[in-house]
Design a protein around this motif. Structure first.
Motif, PDB file in Angstrom:
ATOM      1  N   SER B  49       9.909   2.410  -0.218  1.00 16.82           N
ATOM      2  CA  SER B  49       9.689   2.959  -1.556  1.00 16.82           C
ATOM      3  C   SER B  49      10.402   2.176  -2.655  1.00 16.82           C
ATOM      4  O   SER B  49      10.277   2.512  -3.829  1.00 16.82           O
ATOM      5  N   LEU B  51      13.670   1.983  -3.211  1.00 17.56           N
ATOM      6  CA  LEU B  51      14.915   2.577  -3.716  1.00 17.56           C
ATOM      7  C   LEU B  51      16.140   1.828  -3.205  1.00 17.56           C
ATOM      8  O   LEU B  51      17.220   1.927  -3.785  1.00 17.56           O
ATOM      9  N   ALA B  71      10.480   0.376  -7.856  1.00 17.08           N
ATOM     10  CA  ALA B  71      10.100   1.627  -7.199  1.00 17.08           C
ATOM     11  C   ALA B  71       8.909   2.313  -7.874  1.00 17.08           C
ATOM     12  O   ALA B  71       7.990   2.787  -7.199  1.00 17.08           O
ATOM     13  N   HIS B  72       8.904   2.370  -9.193  1.00 20.23           N
ATOM     14  CA  HIS B  72       7.830   3.114  -9.865  1.00 20.23           C
ATOM     15  C   HIS B  72       6.472   2.455  -9.646  1.00 20.23           C
ATOM     16  O   HIS B  72       5.445   3.130  -9.565  1.00 20.23           O
ATOM     17  N   VAL B  75       5.002   3.400  -6.160  1.00 19.65           N
ATOM     18  CA  VAL B  75       4.300   4.682  -6.191  1.00 19.65           C
ATOM     19  C   VAL B  75       2.892   4.489  -6.736  1.00 19.65           C
ATOM     20  O   VAL B  75       1.912   4.990  -6.184  1.00 19.65           O
ATOM     21  N   ASN B  76       2.803   3.718  -7.814  1.00 17.70           N
ATOM     22  CA  ASN B  76       1.496   3.521  -8.426  1.00 17.70           C
ATOM     23  C   ASN B  76       0.546   2.736  -7.535  1.00 17.70           C
ATOM     24  O   ASN B  76      -0.668   2.839  -7.675  1.00 17.70           O
ATOM     25  N   GLN B  81       6.540   9.352  -1.360  1.00 20.46           N
ATOM     26  CA  GLN B  81       7.538   9.774  -0.377  1.00 20.46           C
ATOM     27  C   GLN B  81       8.028  11.186  -0.657  1.00 20.46           C
ATOM     28  O   GLN B  81       8.272  11.554  -1.795  1.00 20.46           O
ATOM     29  N   LEU B 100       4.941  16.034 -12.613  1.00 19.05           N
ATOM     30  CA  LEU B 100       5.711  14.791 -12.536  1.00 19.05           C
ATOM     31  C   LEU B 100       5.235  13.918 -11.383  1.00 19.05           C
ATOM     32  O   LEU B 100       5.289  12.695 -11.454  1.00 19.05           O
ATOM     33  N   GLY B 101       4.757  14.583 -10.323  1.00 21.10           N
ATOM     34  CA  GLY B 101       4.228  13.821  -9.193  1.00 21.10           C
ATOM     35  C   GLY B 101       3.082  12.920  -9.616  1.00 21.10           C
ATOM     36  O   GLY B 101       2.853  11.860  -9.043  1.00 21.10           O
ATOM     37  N   PHE B 103       2.892  11.464 -12.562  1.00 26.18           N
ATOM     38  CA  PHE B 103       3.401  10.941 -13.830  1.00 26.18           C
ATOM     39  C   PHE B 103       2.557   9.798 -14.396  1.00 26.18           C
ATOM     40  O   PHE B 103       2.300   9.742 -15.590  1.00 26.18           O
ATOM     41  N   SER B 104       2.131   8.901 -13.529  1.00 30.35           N
ATOM     42  CA  SER B 104       1.450   7.706 -14.040  1.00 30.35           C
ATOM     43  C   SER B 104      -0.036   7.923 -14.297  1.00 30.35           C
ATOM     44  O   SER B 104      -0.706   7.044 -14.827  1.00 30.35           O
ATOM     45  N   ARG B 148       4.091  17.763  -4.531  1.00 30.69           N
ATOM     46  CA  ARG B 148       4.451  16.842  -5.608  1.00 30.69           C
ATOM     47  C   ARG B 148       4.120  15.402  -5.226  1.00 30.69           C
ATOM     48  O   ARG B 148       3.597  14.634  -6.034  1.00 30.69           O
TER      49      ARG B 148
END
Ligand code: ATP
Ligand code: MG
Lengths: 301, 237
Positions: B49, B51, B71-72, B75-76, B81, B100-101, B103-104, B148
């Motif tokens: 991920s 992090l 990290a962001h 996710v995209n 995770q 928020l899950g 978010f993008s 989420r």
């Protein structure tokens, strides 16, 4: 009774200013767990930029008092916000992974740097805001003659607080700021660019602090390069009073501190005005270290 | 879709805790990762991920190098995770956590559709949508954390000990949900201490020991393996 209500309105106006500055402390603390010691100096920068816009550019005489005031607020917010973002980039981001103490030292250094820059540019003497920016009239509120400037200061700070509150509570970005304040890594797992959110907080906090500086200039009619120190400390007290990291807390803390101070000055002694604020700080730290709104139950989980 | 971890090494300070991990996760699979406390399971997921940054090795989602991405962005790219300990945002509401899950995702309509599907999957979350996440029970928080992560519309879901601290009855529910999510096409990496339950669900599994993969096989073979039975399944069933 008249005296009491005069002091109350005065306290609310000053408290609104404290609240605006306190928001910057509390928001930065929220996302970085760091006290931005340079925040008071960014506030002073706002006061001086306001002065320059009024005197050199004659902003006010060109467009009339109310539009002029709105423009001033916009310009000062934008410029100080930019200074805040630069500060984050230069003084804090490089130290993100370093021990806490490094960032604290960097913050103190940034504070001295901004204060000295202001002194070099403007000199160390007191500067006076031009007269007649706002008509020197009083407004009758339930029989109480309240100076217009006092009302404007209070209304501007209240409007900004309401706008911030709505932004933080209702928007996608505002929710992201709250998430980053709770758990940065979990926020990253949501696809949030945490560096970007921190940058945004360093635009908003100093932006509001800059407006507070402008409001002080308008309210008291004068500014000096050390004003960042005393207002910074008062606003920091307000942030602690409300519960550091808590946004509504900073608003409440600022207003309460402003009122306590104004009433204290009137009924106890003017000489004790500053001491009262610090007395409040000491009492909170002993009696309620988490502040008035600090630590909601769910925070612990 | 395929996730590949190649010779992954991670250091915390001077101490290397992953000594060259290799994993291959194929589309549609549930892959279990088993191992004792401190074996490096969570660290592996954190590295995927973004992090924690690998000190060496590479991670690819199809041809995209995740090990180079922030990290962001990971996710995209489609890797979500559910972290160990759930990590829901306690002072935000259930609905805020879910949003928020995603978010993008700027497509409001799409976000609402996915949210509605999450509420179908976890009806209890719908009842509690305006409640602060911190006030939910452990099981509900786990459902929220899974929901989420799904909000991102991921290609692959990494689950770190979803059964941790839950009552046996809830563990069953969570595992059934994981199976259900997989059946709808989701690729899943499942880190678990609850080895037997995980292997019953999974197609394949990896066994970690102190930062290394020591076994890799189909889930049935691992369940039948005497070493695995002794070490992780509490003796012969
Ligand atoms: N932030 C950290 N700093 C230093 N060492 C860490 C950190 N996180 C984990 N470790 C160490 O790395 C090793 C692997 O930890 P990791 O959390 O990945 O194990 P795990 O397999 O997930 O264990 P568990 O089953 O207990 O969750 C352990 O020895 C742990 O002590
Ligand atoms: Mg773990």
């Amino acid at each position: 009774m008249e005296e009491f209500f005069q002091q109350l309105t005065n306290g609310l106006a000053v408290g609104g200013i404290y609240a605006l500055i306190a928001l910057g402390y509390t928001m930065v603390y929220g996302v970085l767990k760091l006290i931005n010691f340079a925040h008071g100096d960014l506030f002073a920068l706002g006061a001086y930029l306001g002065l320059t816009l009024l005197t050199s550019l004659g902003l006010n005489s060109r467009v009339g008092p109310l539009a002029g005031l709105a423009l001033l607020v916009v310009f000062v917010t934008g410029l100080v916000a930019l200074a805040g973002a630069l500060l984050e980039r230069a003084a804090y981001r490089p130290l993100r992974q370093s021990p806490r103490l490094s960032a604290v030292v960097s913050a103190l250094g940034a504070s001295i740097f901004i204060q000295n820059t202001i002194m070099l540019i403007y000199g160390s003497k007191i500067h006076v805001y031009p007269k007649g920016i706002l008509p020197a009239v009083a407004v009758n509120i339930f029989g109480l003659q309240v100076p217009l400037v006092r009302i404007l200061v209070f209304v501007v700070s209240l409007l900004l607080m309401a706008a911030l509150f709505a932004f933080i509570q209702k928007t996608r970005l505002g929710t992201a700021i709250r998430a980053v304040a709770i758990d940065q890594d979990a926020a990253r797992l949501m696809g949030i660019n945490v560096d970007q959110v921190i940058m945004i907080v360093f635009l908003i906090g100093p932006g509001l602090g800059g407006v507070a500086g402008l409001l002080v200039g308008l309210y008291y009619g004068q500014v000096n390069f050390t004003m960042g120190w005393i207002y910074g400390l008062k606003a920091f007290t307000a942030a602690i009073l409300g519960g550091i990291g808590n946004i509504p807390g900073a608003m409440l803390g600022g207003l309460i501190l402003g009122v306590i101070e104004a009433l204290g000055a009137a009924y106890v002694s003017v000489a004790w005005k500053d001491a009262i604020a610090f007395l409040v700080l000491i009492v909170i730290l002993i009696a309620r270290p988490k502040g008035l709104l600090g630590e909601r139950v769910a925070d612990k989980i | 879709m395929i996730l590949k971890v190649e010779d992954l090494r991670v250091k915390y300070g001077q101490v290397e805790v992953l000594h060259g991990i290799n994993l291959t996760i194929r589309e549609g699979e549930i892959v279990a990762i088993l191992g004792a406390n401190g074996a490096g399971k969570s660290t592996t997921l954190m590295a995927i991920s973004g992090l924690v940054k690998p000190s060496a090795g590479r991670i690819f989602l199809d041809d995209f190098p995740l090990h180079e991405a922030p990290a962001h962005e990971i996710v995209n790219r489609g890797v979500a995770q559910v972290p160990e300990g759930r990590r829901v945002f306690g002072t935000l509401t259930v609905a805020e956590n879910l949003r928020l899950g995603a978010f993008s995702n700027r497509n409001q309509e799409q976000v609402e559709q996915i949210e509605a599907r999450i509420y179908e999957l976890f009806p209890v979350l719908k009842q509690r949508r305006d409640q602060l996440a911190g006030t939910l029970s452990g099981g509900e928080q786990q459902m929220l954390a899974i929901g989420r992560a799904l909000m991102a519309g991921p290609k692959i879901l990494l689950l770190d000990e979803p059964s941790l601290g839950l009552a046996p009855i809830l563990v069953k529910t969570i595992f059934r949900t994981i199976q259900h999510i997989n059946e709808s096409g989701m690729t899943i990496v499942l880190v678990e201490q609850n080895a037997r339950a995980a292997l019953k669900l999974a197609h394949r599994g990896y066994v970690f020991e102190v930062g290394r993969v020591v076994l890799e096989n189909s889930a049935e073979k691992l369940l039948a393996d005497p070493n695995v039975q002794n070490a992780y399944l509490g003796g012969v069933a």
